[in-house]
Design an enzyme around this catalytic site. Sequence first.
Site, PDB file in Angstrom:
ATOM      1  CG  ASP A 275       1.582   4.985   5.655  1.00  9.70           C
ATOM      2  OD1 ASP A 275       1.003   4.099   6.315  1.00  9.70           O
ATOM      3  OD2 ASP A 275       2.075   5.990   6.182  1.00  9.70           O
TER       4      ASP A 275
ATOM      5  CG  ASP B 128      -0.020  -0.086   2.528  1.00 12.48           C
ATOM      6  OD1 ASP B 128       0.217  -1.219   2.997  1.00 12.48           O
ATOM      7  OD2 ASP B 128       0.453   0.949   3.018  1.00 12.48           O
TER       8      ASP B 128
HETATM    9  N1  LIG Z   1       1.248   1.372   5.736  1.00 12.52           N
HETATM   10  C1  LIG Z   1       1.752   0.528   6.620  1.00 12.52           C
HETATM   11  N2  LIG Z   1       2.221   0.974   7.811  1.00 12.52           N
HETATM   12  C2  LIG Z   1       2.754   0.107   8.705  1.00 12.52           C
HETATM   13  N3  LIG Z   1       2.838  -1.204   8.498  1.00 12.52           N
HETATM   14  C3  LIG Z   1       2.402  -1.688   7.344  1.00 12.52           C
HETATM   15  N4  LIG Z   1       2.370  -2.939   6.867  1.00 12.52           N
HETATM   16  C4  LIG Z   1       1.820  -2.900   5.650  1.00 12.52           C
HETATM   17  N5  LIG Z   1       1.474  -1.633   5.303  1.00 12.52           N
HETATM   18  C5  LIG Z   1       1.835  -0.847   6.357  1.00 12.52           C
END
Ligand SMILES: Nc1ncnc2[nH]cnc12
Length: 296
Positions: free
Chosen positions: A214, A212
Amino acid sequence: MSDTIEPVIGLLGGSGLYDIDGLEDREWREVQTPWGKPSDALLFGRLHGVRCVFLPRHGRGHPLTPSDLNYRANIDALKRSGVTDILSLSAVGSLNGDLPPGTFVIVDQFIDRTFARQKTFFESGCVAHVSVAHPVCPRIGDTVEQAARDIGLRYKRGGTYLTMEGPQFSTKAESELYRAWGCDVIGMTNMPEAKLAREAEICYATVAMVTDFDCWHPDHDAVTVDAVVKVMLANADRAKALVKTVVPMLGQRRGPCPAGCDRALEYALVTAPEKRDPALLAKLDAVAGRVLNRAA
Ligand SMILES: Nc1ncnc2[nH]cnc12
Ligand SMILES: CSC[C@H]1O[C@H](OP(=O)(O)O)[C@H](O)[C@@H]1O
């Protein structure tokens, strides 16, 4: 050949990775440690003849939060199982527009923003300071890069992984701060894991699998577990292909680590022998036996 060893490969599986396909002679075994219970039983087996030991970092079924993982027990259990090299497989968010979901980042640096975890084996009674200036083993990194290239993965060699405490994902201001610091990916687990592996003289490297963006990216929604797991499941086949390719390469008989990961404690102990706590020394049998049991 006396200074060569047959490596044993430890695999730490992150979110979405709770088993390893295709292991020969597979057996789940409970491993006791002086630091408490590891996240789960450990899965012993062989891949193309190479001994490996798999541990699902959050336990099968993912019952454990990043803050509640017993990182010391996990690393100690791998060490006392004979593991020489750890490949950590982790889901991460991307803080870098050039690293979209699906990219595998062979991380080479970490920033540790965790604050609620046991971070060392070397407590008062046997103090040691190891270097983590270069926290990742370059030999594993080279091998993973070669394997990733061989199987045509989208990967990036090098990148900084920021470890946050969690379990909540970041605020937008935090996400932007970490981007301003030059971090590439964000996760919740690789610290203190990498530091403890160094203390235990185990070579360690991470493949950070981007799931992703974030919450900083203007064109993407904020991260949700649902989205992470969906992308992770899509990444999983590529992760498994990487493991099948890289383990036989890492398992070749070899000499000492050129970067010295396997000798990290050589000059690290500072507590005078007569001031060392015998109870703590007993707990350090697996992690520091190499240096503690040496004749004076
Ligand atoms: N955006 C994110 N922040 C922290 N841990 C994660 N693991 C997978 N995506 C994450
Ligand atoms: C399920 S999303 C957040 C979770 O995923 C990552 O775990 P791991 O590094 O074990 O793959 C991240 O660090 C969080 O723990």
